[in-house]
Each structure stands twice: as structure tokens, then as C-alpha cells.
Design a protein around this motif. Structure first.
Motif, PDB file in Angstrom:
ATOM      1  N   LEU A 167       0.861  -1.168  -0.054  1.00  0.00           N
ATOM      2  CA  LEU A 167       0.002   0.008  -0.145  1.00  0.00           C
ATOM      3  C   LEU A 167       0.927   1.198   0.151  1.00  0.00           C
ATOM      4  N   ARG A 168       1.796   1.236   1.014  1.00  0.00           N
ATOM      5  CA  ARG A 168       2.918   2.466   0.814  1.00  0.00           C
ATOM      6  C   ARG A 168       3.566   2.485  -0.414  1.00  0.00           C
ATOM      7  N   SER A 169       3.699   1.319  -1.290  1.00  0.00           N
ATOM      8  CA  SER A 169       4.677   1.609  -2.537  1.00  0.00           C
ATOM      9  C   SER A 169       3.711   1.800  -3.841  1.00  0.00           C
ATOM     10  N   SER A 170       2.239   2.051  -3.610  1.00  0.00           N
ATOM     11  CA  SER A 170       1.314   2.273  -4.797  1.00  0.00           C
ATOM     12  C   SER A 170       1.448   3.273  -5.496  1.00  0.00           C
ATOM     13  N   ALA A 171       2.126   4.476  -5.020  1.00  0.00           N
ATOM     14  CA  ALA A 171       2.275   5.711  -5.740  1.00  0.00           C
ATOM     15  C   ALA A 171       2.916   5.324  -7.315  1.00  0.00           C
ATOM     16  N   GLY A 172       2.378   5.726  -8.183  1.00  0.00           N
ATOM     17  CA  GLY A 172       2.908   5.305  -9.502  1.00  0.00           C
ATOM     18  C   GLY A 172       2.513   4.031 -10.175  1.00  0.00           C
ATOM     19  N   ALA A 173       1.918   3.165  -9.256  1.00  0.00           N
ATOM     20  CA  ALA A 173       1.413   1.941  -9.819  1.00  0.00           C
ATOM     21  C   ALA A 173      -0.117   1.774 -10.122  1.00  0.00           C
ATOM     22  N   GLY A 174      -0.694   2.939  -9.867  1.00  0.00           N
ATOM     23  CA  GLY A 174      -2.168   2.859  -9.937  1.00  0.00           C
ATOM     24  C   GLY A 174      -2.812   2.203  -8.886  1.00  0.00           C
ATOM     25  N   ASP A 175      -3.852   1.306  -9.116  1.00  0.00           N
ATOM     26  CA  ASP A 175      -4.416   0.329  -8.287  1.00  0.00           C
ATOM     27  C   ASP A 175      -3.824  -1.110  -8.046  1.00  0.00           C
ATOM     28  N   HIS A 176      -2.561  -1.216  -9.020  1.00  0.00           N
ATOM     29  CA  HIS A 176      -2.286  -2.566  -9.030  1.00  0.00           C
ATOM     30  C   HIS A 176      -1.675  -3.097  -7.744  1.00  0.00           C
ATOM     31  N   HIS A 177      -0.808  -2.199  -7.233  1.00  0.00           N
ATOM     32  CA  HIS A 177      -0.437  -2.688  -5.754  1.00  0.00           C
ATOM     33  C   HIS A 177      -1.204  -2.950  -4.716  1.00  0.00           C
ATOM     34  N   ILE A 178      -2.276  -2.038  -4.751  1.00  0.00           N
ATOM     35  CA  ILE A 178      -3.493  -2.073  -3.890  1.00  0.00           C
ATOM     36  C   ILE A 178      -4.240  -3.638  -4.158  1.00  0.00           C
ATOM     37  N   ARG A 179      -4.329  -3.860  -5.429  1.00  0.00           N
ATOM     38  CA  ARG A 179      -5.007  -5.095  -5.697  1.00  0.00           C
ATOM     39  C   ARG A 179      -4.450  -6.171  -5.422  1.00  0.00           C
ATOM     40  N   ILE A 180      -2.896  -6.101  -5.544  1.00  0.00           N
ATOM     41  CA  ILE A 180      -2.184  -7.333  -4.998  1.00  0.00           C
ATOM     42  C   ILE A 180      -2.244  -7.570  -3.304  1.00  0.00           C
ATOM     43  N   ALA A 181      -2.149  -6.260  -2.913  1.00  0.00           N
ATOM     44  CA  ALA A 181      -2.300  -6.336  -1.425  1.00  0.00           C
ATOM     45  C   ALA A 181      -3.698  -6.805  -1.054  1.00  0.00           C
ATOM     46  N   ALA A 182      -4.869  -6.764  -1.735  1.00  0.00           N
ATOM     47  CA  ALA A 182      -5.966  -7.176  -1.459  1.00  0.00           C
ATOM     48  C   ALA A 182      -6.002  -8.806  -1.449  1.00  0.00           C
ATOM     49  N   ALA A 183      -5.294  -9.297  -2.575  1.00  0.00           N
ATOM     50  CA  ALA A 183      -4.911 -10.718  -2.647  1.00  0.00           C
ATOM     51  C   ALA A 183      -4.668 -11.136  -1.433  1.00  0.00           C
ATOM     52  N   LEU A 184      -3.491 -10.567  -0.580  1.00  0.00           N
ATOM     53  CA  LEU A 184      -2.623 -10.976   0.509  1.00  0.00           C
ATOM     54  C   LEU A 184      -3.613 -10.921   1.513  1.00  0.00           C
ATOM     55  N   ASN A 185      -4.593  -9.839   1.708  1.00  0.00           N
ATOM     56  CA  ASN A 185      -5.411  -9.671   2.865  1.00  0.00           C
ATOM     57  C   ASN A 185      -6.466 -11.016   2.608  1.00  0.00           C
ATOM     58  N   SER A 186      -6.816 -11.481   1.341  1.00  0.00           N
ATOM     59  CA  SER A 186      -7.885 -12.682   1.239  1.00  0.00           C
ATOM     60  C   SER A 186      -7.086 -13.755   1.645  1.00  0.00           C
ATOM     61  N   ASN A 187      -5.652 -13.894   1.332  1.00  0.00           N
ATOM     62  CA  ASN A 187      -5.088 -15.030   2.293  1.00  0.00           C
ATOM     63  C   ASN A 187      -4.849 -15.178   3.615  1.00  0.00           C
ATOM     64  N   LYS A 188      -4.765 -13.878   4.184  1.00  0.00           N
ATOM     65  CA  LYS A 188      -4.699 -13.896   5.613  1.00  0.00           C
ATOM     66  C   LYS A 188      -6.058 -14.160   6.261  1.00  0.00           C
ATOM     67  N   LEU A 189      -7.236 -13.626   5.683  1.00  0.00           N
ATOM     68  CA  LEU A 189      -8.579 -13.960   6.294  1.00  0.00           C
ATOM     69  C   LEU A 189      -8.917 -15.480   6.101  1.00  0.00           C
ATOM     70  N   LEU A 190      -8.204 -16.066   5.214  1.00  0.00           N
ATOM     71  CA  LEU A 190      -8.673 -17.503   4.824  1.00  0.00           C
ATOM     72  C   LEU A 190      -7.711 -18.136   6.107  1.00  0.00           C
ATOM     73  N   LEU A 191      -6.655 -17.926   6.363  1.00  0.00           N
ATOM     74  CA  LEU A 191      -5.718 -18.154   7.421  1.00  0.00           C
ATOM     75  C   LEU A 191      -6.499 -18.091   8.660  1.00  0.00           C
ATOM     76  N   ARG A 192      -6.999 -16.823   8.996  1.00  0.00           N
ATOM     77  CA  ARG A 192      -7.569 -16.513  10.332  1.00  0.00           C
ATOM     78  C   ARG A 192      -8.812 -17.053  10.546  1.00  0.00           C
ATOM     79  N   SER A 193      -9.706 -17.564   9.397  1.00  0.00           N
ATOM     80  CA  SER A 193     -10.886 -18.133   9.610  1.00  0.00           C
ATOM     81  C   SER A 193     -10.670 -19.513  10.223  1.00  0.00           C
TER      82      SER A 193
END
Length: 202
Positions: A167-193
Motif C-alpha cells: 500500500l505504501r509503494s502504490s504511488a505510480g502503480a495505479g491500483d495494481h499494488h493495492i489489488r495485489i495487497a487485497a489478494a494478500l488480505n484474502s489469504n490472511k482472512l482465509l488463514l484467520r478463519s
């Protein structure tokens, strides 16, 4: 504002169609990668694929997101003691897909750091008495059963740190880094469940 955008993009990314992870047959048709197959030329065993001349692209971002989401879910087909080696290989493959593309260099480094964290966890806790198991063309090492709770905690911590860095490195990458971060968050939610079911499921 970032929090709202992150939640919105998380919802969008989770709605994206996922592909079957390559461990089923050694091949992921969406990313054109053969895992540990004969097409890769890198010493790590990962093929970097085509990277559009070092440009940010929806195709590259989507392929990485699909690898991360379907890959981690694919690892859950394994017995729990083998999953952390599998998770590490998923993140290594995702990082490998970005290799050579300068536009994704920060994302590649961050994903590689998650892979290295998982590799350290497996090396430190490996059960050397357990045989390796194979799924598709991949082999996986086991960790000790008593190390499973700490391995999960370490993986979640690595994911949280990686999300923040993306998220901090997303400047200049549009929403692409944010979307990859969202995939990591999905993995984290799966593990936490799964934590809700401890100690029956780890």
C-alpha cells in the motif's frame, strides 16, 4: 480514503474468477507457467513469463492475483503439516512471474520476502522424519505438528507487513499494488478463519 479504496478493491479482487492452481496438473493455463517444469530457465525453478516490456498491465496483475488466491487455496488440499512449504512455493512463483519487470520490482521484492519468511519457518521447524509429499509436479516438506500454531502466526504477520508495504509503494502503480495487497488480505482472512476452529483445525 486509502482504507475505503482498499475495501473496495478487495471486494473487486475477490469477485475475479480464479483458476485451478497448477499443483493439480503442473500447469496453470492463465499464467502460462509450468511449475518446476522444463520451460523455466531460472535457477530457482520459476519461470518469469512475459512481462510486457517492463510495464504495469492488468494482465500481469490479474495473473499474480490468481496465483496467490487459487494457489493458497490449493495448498489446503494438503495435510496441514505440508501447507507452509506449499505456501512458500506459491509466493515464490508469484514473485517469479514479476521477475525482469521493473514496473513491478517493489511488488516482486515484497512477495519474495514473504516466500523467504515461509522458507525460514519450514527450515526451522522441519520434521525430517516425515517423507516429502507430491502434488502435481511439486514436492513439499513437512513441519512438526507442534510448530503449526507459531507457523500460522508468523505467516499472518508476514502477510500483514507485506500488505502495508504494498500500500505504501502504490504511488505510480495505479491500483495494481493495492489489488495485489487485497489478494494478500484474502489469504490472511482465509488463514484467520481456520483459527476459529483451533485446536481441531490448524
Amino acid at each position: 480514503m486509502i482504507s475505503y479504496a482498499f475495501r473496495l478493491l478487495l471486494a473487486v479482487s475477490l469477485a475475479l474468477p480464479t483458476t485451478v492452481f497448477a499443483y493439480g496438473d503442473g500447469y496453470d493455463s492463465s499464467s502460462r507457467l509450468r511449475i518446476n517444469g522444463s520451460t523455466g530457465g531460472a535457477s530457482s525453478g520459476w519461470s518469469s513469463g512475459s512481462n510486457s516490456g517492463g510495464q504495469i498491465s492488468a494482465a500481469t496483475t490479474n495473473a499474480v492475483i490468481k496465483l496467490l488466491t487459487s494457489g493458497v487455496r490449493g495448498c489446503q488440499r494438503l495435510d496441514k503439516v505440508y501447507r507452509y512449504d506449499c505456501y512458500g512455493q506459491v509466493y515464490g512463483q508469484a514473485a517469479g512471474q514479476l521477475a525482469g519487470n521493473a514496473a513491478y520490482e517493489q511488488a516482486r521484492i515484497i512477495l519474495s520476502d514473504v516466500e523467504r519468511s515461509l522458507s525460514r519457518t519450514v527450515r526451522r521447524n522441519q520434521d525430517r522424519r516425515a517423507p516429502q509429499v507430491r502434488m502435481g509436479s511439486q514436492q513439499f516438506r513437512a513441519i512438526r505438528a507442534d510448530a503449526l500454531p507459531s507457523a500460522k502466526t508468523e505467516f499472518i504477520a508476514a502477510l500483514e507487513q507485506a500488505e502495508t508495504r504494498l500500500l505504501r509503494s502504490s504511488a505510480g502503480a495505479g491500483d495494481h499494488h493495492i489489488r495485489i495487497a487485497a489478494a494478500l488480505n484474502s489469504n490472511k482472512l482465509l488463514l484467520r478463519s481456520a483459527l476459529l476452529f483451533l485446536p481441531l483445525v490448524v
